[in-house]
Design an enzyme around this catalytic site. Structure first.
Site, PDB file in Angstrom:
ATOM      1  N   HIS A   2       0.925  -1.209   0.013  1.00 26.70           N
ATOM      2  CA  HIS A   2      -0.004  -0.053  -0.069  1.00 26.70           C
ATOM      3  C   HIS A   2       0.933   1.281   0.022  1.00 26.70           C
ATOM      4  CE1 HIS A   2      -4.021  -1.814   0.504  1.00 26.70           C
ATOM      5  NE2 HIS A   2      -3.295  -2.721   1.256  1.00 26.70           N
TER       6      HIS A   2
ATOM      7  N   ASP B 263      -0.879  -4.768   6.275  1.00 21.11           N
ATOM      8  CA  ASP B 263      -1.669  -5.712   5.847  1.00 21.11           C
ATOM      9  C   ASP B 263      -1.425  -5.906   4.052  1.00 21.11           C
ATOM     10  OD1 ASP B 263      -2.403  -3.034   5.113  1.00 21.11           O
ATOM     11  OD2 ASP B 263      -4.345  -3.296   4.608  1.00 21.11           O
ATOM     12  N   GLU B 264      -2.049  -7.062   3.540  1.00 18.72           N
ATOM     13  CA  GLU B 264      -2.118  -7.317   1.912  1.00 18.72           C
ATOM     14  C   GLU B 264      -0.563  -6.989   1.448  1.00 18.72           C
ATOM     15  OE1 GLU B 264      -6.611  -6.369   1.003  1.00 18.72           O
ATOM     16  OE2 GLU B 264      -5.507  -4.788   1.256  1.00 18.72           O
ATOM     17  N   VAL B 265       0.454  -7.812   1.747  1.00 21.13           N
ATOM     18  CA  VAL B 265       1.518  -7.429   1.187  1.00 21.13           C
ATOM     19  C   VAL B 265       1.660  -8.430   0.213  1.00 21.13           C
ATOM     20  CG1 VAL B 265       4.170  -7.479   1.389  1.00 21.13           C
ATOM     21  CG2 VAL B 265       2.685  -6.687   3.573  1.00 21.13           C
TER      22      VAL B 265
ATOM     23  N   GLU C  45      -2.788  -9.687   9.453  1.00 24.97           N
ATOM     24  CA  GLU C  45      -1.781 -10.122   8.798  1.00 24.97           C
ATOM     25  C   GLU C  45      -0.410 -10.447   9.546  1.00 24.97           C
ATOM     26  OE1 GLU C  45      -3.805  -8.282   7.281  1.00 24.97           O
ATOM     27  OE2 GLU C  45      -3.993  -8.385   5.260  1.00 24.97           O
TER      28      GLU C  45
END
Ligand SMILES: *[C@@H]1O[C@H](CO)[C@@H](O)[C@H](O)[C@H]1NC(C)=O
Ligand SMILES: *[C@@H]1O[C@H](CO)[C@@H](O)[C@H](O)[C@H]1NC(C)=O
Length: 537
Positions: A274, A334-336, A387
């Site tokens: 992000h 998050d969301e790597v 995460e």
């Protein structure tokens, strides 16, 4: 006369169910539904009525109060609540009336324990209060100013106008304190820029619903509006335009406006994913993706293999720690997506040298642990998205884990708290998802403690946050999308767990929503009906 008068109020406030809406006889006799929201812990209302007049009523301070007349939080709150009580009502025309009720002349406020006037609210702020309304003087007592703010909101909700326009309040006695200490709203100023005015308006509405944390997801892939003094290029290059930025003055204004309402500002600087917008103003920070032998021109997450990354992060978080007074910083995590890392030969070399070749979870952990240490070295505590916990990164037991994935979230809460971490719940409260109908009911039915775990585990639940991600939200629609849907979350996090009746909630929220509208908050309707005073643009 009183009978008839109350009947008209009943028409507004005591709908038993949606089904009875059409059948309800106008003028049916009923007590006014005050729409107390969120419902206080203990409310006792007596049938004795007191009247208030804008000319004679005053908010005052007990001479023994630990917070005195120079307390800006109280000065501003007195002004604000006087306006909420009297300013937004219209004088109604009607027959002249002879008063028989006794007057309420004063609300005397006392801070009993410590003032906290110059402090910032924190996770351990005491927001409890006791309110006794009796003629001619009502008394509001709280241990700290934060409780006074919550008590003034409740007092303002008790006052209503009878059909003659007389400001009226029942004699009453209320004691109240929140069920959870962290009650947040997440706003996202990267997908769309939100004007300062919109953010301040949100803080006003949050105070009306007794929220106490503004989680400011300030930057993301799409734009970097935070103006850094240390690294001005981040927003010079990374914001949508030079005017889509939050200057240090803007940020200070938000923090102070929030403080005056007992609201913490929790900054989030999400990484290593992000972060596309960070790369524009900070060369060498992001990982260059490769297409075979050569860089493709695209960039991935922050480059965890370079020392310069951590030098940058240290200097950046050193600034952020000073700008934002809260004891917590949200570092995201998050969301790597490792896809780009997988293509880069330098990353590969680095991973071999570290002994975790091809284990991208370990690479992510390496980065996260470094950044958590940087934040800790600034004497701040960290909050992370789930995460970071799921990835088995080494994190301090005190690190707060925010659970956001909707699938099996009670199980996730159980795992996180079993590992000893405090937890924040957001999974069922993603308000950016919209559906036809009354989705607030779904948010309302959630209970943050409904997971299997010991008493100790349950005590690790600090509260939660309603999240309004900004892909489809900017200043044009933030307020109506947030309110009154977030109000449901507000009551769930403030009121006792036994407060569950959805019909009662509907009745009170309908009144509360009109109250927000009257106070200038463009809260959308729950369902068909009308407000005594409709929204004025
Ligand atoms: C407030 O006072 C009125 C007038 O006496 C009474 O009818 C009403 O029930 C009271 N409200 C509550 C919630 O007790
Ligand atoms: C990065 O820092 C580490 C520890 O200080 C050092 O051992 C290493 O040589 C540095 N790497 C580079 C490429 O400068």
């Amino acid at each position: 006369m009183q009978q008839r008068a109350l009947g008209l109020w009943g028409a507004l406030g005591t709908l038993a169910t949606l089904a009875t809406l059409a059948a309800r006889a106008p003028g049916a006799s009923a007590a006014p539904d005050l729409g107390l929201w969120p419902l206080p812990r203990s409310v006792r209302l007596s049938p004795r009525l007191l009247r208030l007049s804008p000319e004679d009523f005053a908010l005052g301070l007990d001479p023994a109060s630990k917070a005195g007349p120079s307390c800006v939080i109280l000065q501003e709150a007195f002004r604000r609540y006087y306006d909420y009580i009297f300013g937004y009502y219209q004088r109604r025309r009607g027959p002249a009336r002879f008063y028989t009720d006794s007057p309420l002349l004063q609300l005397v406020v006392s801070v009993v324990h410590d003032s906290e006037c110059d402090a910032f609210p924190s996770l351990s702020s005491d927001e409890s209060y006791a309110l006794t309304v009796k003629g001619p003087v009502a008394v509001l007592k709280a241990n700290q100013v934060w409780g006074v703010l919550r008590g003034l909101e409740t007092f303002s909700q008790l006052v209503y106008q009878d059909p003659y326009g007389t400001f009226t309040i029942n004699e009453s006695s209320i004691t109240d304190s929140p069920r959870f200490p962290h009650r947040g709203i997440l706003i996202d100023t990267s997908r769309h820029y939100l004007s300062i005015k919109t953010i301040l308006k949100t803080l006003d509405a949050m105070a009306m619903n007794k929220f106490n944390v503004l989680h400011w997801h300030i930057v993301d892939d799409q734009s970097f509006p935070y103006q850094s003094v240390t690294f001005p290029q981040l927003s010079n290059k990374g914001s949508y335009t030079p005017s889509h930025v939050y200057t240090p003055t803007d940020v200070r204004e938000v923090i102070e406006y929030a403080r005056l309402r007992g609201i913490r500002v929790l900054p989030e600087f999400d990484s290593p994913g992000h972060t596309e917008s960070w790369g524009k103003g900070q060369k060498g920070l992001l990982t260059p993706c490769y297409d075979g032998e050569r860089p493709s021109g695209a960039f991935g997450p922050i480059n965890p293999a370079l020392n310069s990354t951590y030098d940058f992060m240290s200097r950046f978080f050193s600034e952020v720690s000073k700008v934002f007074p809260d004891e917590f910083i949200h570092m995201g995590g998050d969301e790597v997506d490792p896809e780009c890392w997988e293509t880069n030969p330098d990353i590969e070399k680095f991973m071999r040298s570290r002994g975790f070749y091809k284990d991208f979870k370990k690479l992510e952990s390496f980065y996260i642990e470094k950044v958590l240490n940087i934040i800790a070295s600034q004497r701040k505590k960290s909050i992370v998205w789930q995460e970071v916990f799921d990835n088995e990164d080494k994190i301090q037991p005190s690190t707060i884990v925010q659970v956001w994935k909707d699938k099996d979230y009670p199980e996730e809460q159980a795992r996180v708290t079993a590992a000893g971490h405090p937890v924040l719940l957001s999974a069922p409260w993603y308000l950016d998802y919209i559906t036809y109908g009354e989705d607030w009911r779904t948010y309302y039915k959630v209970d943050p403690l409904r997971f299997s775990g010991s008493q100790e585990q349950k005590q690790r639940v600090l509260g939660g946050e309603a999240c309004l991600w900004g892909e489809y939200v900017d200043s044009t629609n933030l307020t109506p999308r947030l309110w009154p849907r977030a109000s449901a979350v507000g009551e769930r996090l403030w009121s006792d767990e036994k407060v569950k009746s959805i019909n009662d909630a509907y009745n009170r929220l309908t009144v509360h929503r009109c109250r927000m509208v009257r106070r200038g908050i463009a809260a959308q309707p729950l369902y068909v009906g009308h407000c005594e005073q409709e929204y004025k643009m």
